[in-house]
Scaffold this motif. Structure first.
Motif, PDB file in Angstrom:
ATOM      1  N   GLU A 105      34.504  25.109  19.918  1.00 34.95           N
ATOM      2  CA  GLU A 105      33.615  26.220  20.280  1.00 34.95           C
ATOM      3  C   GLU A 105      34.379  27.529  20.365  1.00 34.95           C
ATOM      4  OE1 GLU A 105      30.429  27.486  23.797  1.00 34.95           O
ATOM      5  OE2 GLU A 105      31.527  25.598  23.918  1.00 34.95           O
ATOM      6  N   ASP A 106      35.538  27.525  21.040  1.00 33.08           N
ATOM      7  CA  ASP A 106      36.325  28.751  21.170  1.00 33.08           C
ATOM      8  C   ASP A 106      36.868  29.207  19.820  1.00 33.08           C
ATOM      9  OD1 ASP A 106      35.843  28.894  23.860  1.00 33.08           O
ATOM     10  OD2 ASP A 106      37.760  28.021  24.471  1.00 33.08           O
ATOM     11  N   ASP A 126      34.237  30.976  17.969  1.00 34.13           N
ATOM     12  CA  ASP A 126      34.049  32.313  18.539  1.00 34.13           C
ATOM     13  C   ASP A 126      35.041  33.297  17.919  1.00 34.13           C
ATOM     14  OD1 ASP A 126      32.755  34.102  20.132  1.00 34.13           O
ATOM     15  OD2 ASP A 126      33.787  33.561  21.984  1.00 34.13           O
ATOM     16  N   GLN A 179      34.056  36.556  15.283  1.00 30.93           N
ATOM     17  CA  GLN A 179      34.397  37.943  15.606  1.00 30.93           C
ATOM     18  C   GLN A 179      35.421  38.526  14.642  1.00 30.93           C
ATOM     19  OE1 GLN A 179      34.796  38.917  19.807  1.00 30.93           O
ATOM     20  NE2 GLN A 179      33.861  36.969  20.378  1.00 30.93           N
TER      21      GLN A 179
END
Length: 456
Positions: free
Chosen positions: A108-109, A112, A116
Motif C-alpha cells: 500500500e505504501d 502511494d 505521487q
C-alpha cells in the motif's frame, strides 16, 4: 554578491555531497521564512561567468514548477562567491532514512509513492517551456520536442515523506540540481552522473538521456521499496572493478526476481517463512517495464507510467502467464474477449505500443491522421514517424479448407518508403507483386516501426 551570513542564519546542515551542500536556513529579513539552501561547490569570479548564467537560466525555469509533489524553488543568489539555490524546506524523512529503519515498504505504501512520483514526473515530462516550440508534434519524446524537464537524479535521498494537515503522507521530489531541459547539454556536464545504483543503462553508454531515464531510476527506487535493496548494489564507489561490474549489470544483466527478493527480505526481517509473494502481477510488470534495458521498452514518460498504474488498480491489465518483456500489454478489457489474428506494434520513441485484431478480408495499415475529414487506414498507427504512409501496406485474409484463415502481407500501392518483411529495416523490401504468407511470430517494418503477426 553577498555573504551567506548576512542573509541567512544556518539552522543545521541537511546534507553534503560531491558538488554541493544543503542547509536548513532562516532568512534574516523575514525570520518566519525557513528554507532549504543549496550551495554549489565552485567559486565564481563574476556574475557574468557562463557557469552562473547557465545556472540562473535553469533556475528561472524551475521556479515556475508548481506541483504538490515537487519541491518549490524560490530563487538563486551568489553567496560567498558560490551559486546558491533557495527552495522550500520540506520537513520530513527521506525514503533512504525510512528504508534504513523499516527494511522495506508495504504494498500500500509503495503504491502511494508510485502514484505521487508518477504524477510529479508526468508534470515535468510534459512541461511546456516558454518559447520552446515542439520540433515535431505527436510524440512524448523530449529528444524530438525538447518540451520536458528531466530530473536526472531520482533516488531515495531525493524523495521526502512529509505529512499534510489532514494527516496523509505526501511524497516530494527534491534536488533538481542535476535536472536539465536541453538533453544535448548533459553530455558536456556533470549532470550525467547521479547515484550509480539508480543510473539508467543509456547513461553508462554515454547515449542521449531522455525521459525514460527518469523512469528507470524510479523503477530502481520502487524495486528497493518492495525488497529493501536495489537490484544491483555496490559496496565501494572507489573500487574500479566494482564500478565496472555495476556498469555491466545495468547494461546487460537480468534484474533479480522481484518476488524472490521481497520474500527474502520478509524472512530476514521476521525470521518467518514467506508462503507467497504479495506483489500483484500487474505491479511486478510495472517494475519490470520501468527497468527494461532499452529506453524504448520502458514507459516513455510519467504520464504513461501513471496510466498503467491506475489501469492496474482498476483491474484492467491483462497479464499472460510469464509475460514476455517488451510485449504489448492490453489495458482494454474488451480486447481480452477478442480472438483471431492480430498485429502487435513494438513501441519506440516515435510510436506507442498498440494492438490490432484483423477482422476483415482486406485491411489497410498506415499512419494515423487526426485532421477533420482525413482518410484513415483500417489500422491507423499512432505515431509521429513520417516514413509511414497514410496507406502503407495491406493484410489479406483468405478462408482455408479447414474452416480457418490464412493471412498475407502485401505492399501493392506501393508505399513510398517500402515494407520490409522478416528482415532488418531498410534492407529488402516487398515488391508490388509479392504476397508474403504470414505465420505466428513473423514481423515486418513500416518506417521505423516493427509489427509482429500473431495467429491465435
Amino acid at each position: 554578491m553577498q555573504e551567506l551570513a548576512s542573509k541567512y542564519d544556518i539552522l543545521k546542515v541537511i546534507g553534503h555531497g560531491g558538488f554541493s551542500a544543503v542547509f536548513k536556513a532562516r532568512s534574516k529579513e523575514d525570520p518566519e521564512h525557513v528554507v532549504a539552501l543549496k550551495q554549489l561547490d565552485f567559486v565564481l569570479t563574476s556574475e557574468t561567468a557562463k557557469e552562473y548564467t547557465d545556472f540562473k537560466n535553469e533556475v528561472e525555469i524551475l521556479k515556475q514548477l508548481d506541483h504538490p509533489n515537487i519541491v518549490k524553488i524560490y530563487g538563486e543568489y551568489i553567496l560567498d562567491n558560490k551559486p546558491s539555490l533557495e527552495m522550500e524546506f520540506v520537513d520530513g524523512e527521506t525514503l533512504e532514512t525510512l528504508l534504513q529503519r523499516d527494511g522495506y515498504f508495504s504494498i500500500e505504501d509503495t503504491m502511494d509513492v508510485i502514484a505521487q512520483m508518477a504524477s510529479a514526473l508526468s508534470y515535468c515530462h510534459h512541461y511546456y517551456v516558454s518559447g520552446n516550440m515542439p520540433q515535431r508534434k505527436g510524440t512524448d519524446s523530449v529528444i524530438i520536442n525538447r518540451n520536458a524537464i528531466i530530473h536526472n537524479d531520482i533516488n531515495p535521498k531525493n524523495i521526502i515523506r512529509t505529512k499534510n494537515e489532514d494527516g496523509l503522507y505526501r511524497y516530494v521530489l527534491i534536488d533538481f540540481g542535476l535536472s536539465f531541459v536541453d538533453p544535448a547539454a548533459v553530455r558536456h556536464s556533470k549532470k550525467e552522473d547521479g547515484m550509480a545504483e539508480y543510473k539508467a543503462p543509456e547513461k553508462w553508454r554515454g547515449a542521449l538521456v531522455d525521459t525514460p531515464s527518469d523512469i528507470y531510476s524510479l523503477g530502481v527506487v520502487i524495486y528497493e521499496l518492495l525488497t529493501g535493496a536495489v537490484p544491483f548494489p555496490v559496496k565501494d564507489y572507489k573500487q574500479t572493478n566494482e564500478m565496472a561490474a555495476l556498469e555491466e549489470k545495468h547494461k546487460a544483466a537480468p534484474v533479480p526476481d522481484l518476488c524472490d527478493a521481497r520474500m527474502d527480505a520478509f524472512r530476514e526481517k521476521t525470521s518467518e517463512p514467506a508462503e507467497d509473494c504479495d506483489i500483484p502481477a500487474w505491479l511486478a510488470l510495472l517494475v519490470q517495464t520501468c527497468l527494461e534495458k532499452e529506453p524504448a521498452k520502458r514507459f516513455k514518460t510519467g504520464r504513461e507510467l501513471a496510466q498503467f498504474f491506475y489501469n492496474g488498480l482498476d483491474g484492467k491489465i491483462e497479464i499472460t502467464e510469464k509475460e514476455a518483456p517488451g510485449s504489448v500489454i492490453d489495458i482494454d478489457p474488451t480486447i481480452a474477449e477478442k480472438k483471431g489474428a492480430s498485429l502487435e506494434v513494438q513501441s519506440n520513441i516515435l510510436t506507442e505500443a498498440q494492438q490490432f485484431f484483423i477482422e476483415k478480408d482486406y485491411s489497410t495499415i498506415g499512419r494515423r491522421n487526426d485532421l477533420p475529414g482525413a482518410e484513415t487506414a483500417d489500422f491507423s498507427i499512432r505515431t509521429s514517424d513520417r516514413f509511414i504512409s497514410k496507406n502503407h501496406c495491406q493484410i489479406i485474409r483468405r478462408a482455408d479448407a479447414e474452416g480457418g484463415y490464412t493471412y498475407f502481407l502485401q505492399d501493392k500501392m506501393p508505399s513510398k518508403n517500402g515494407t520490409f518483411f522478416n528482415t532488418d529495416k531498410n534492407t529488402i523490401r516487398l515488391s508490388a507483386t509479392t504476397e508474403a504468407a504470414l505465420k505466428e511470430g513473423d514481423y515486418f517494418w513500416v518506417g521505423n516501426t516493427k509489427l509482429i503477426f500473431h495467429q491465435s
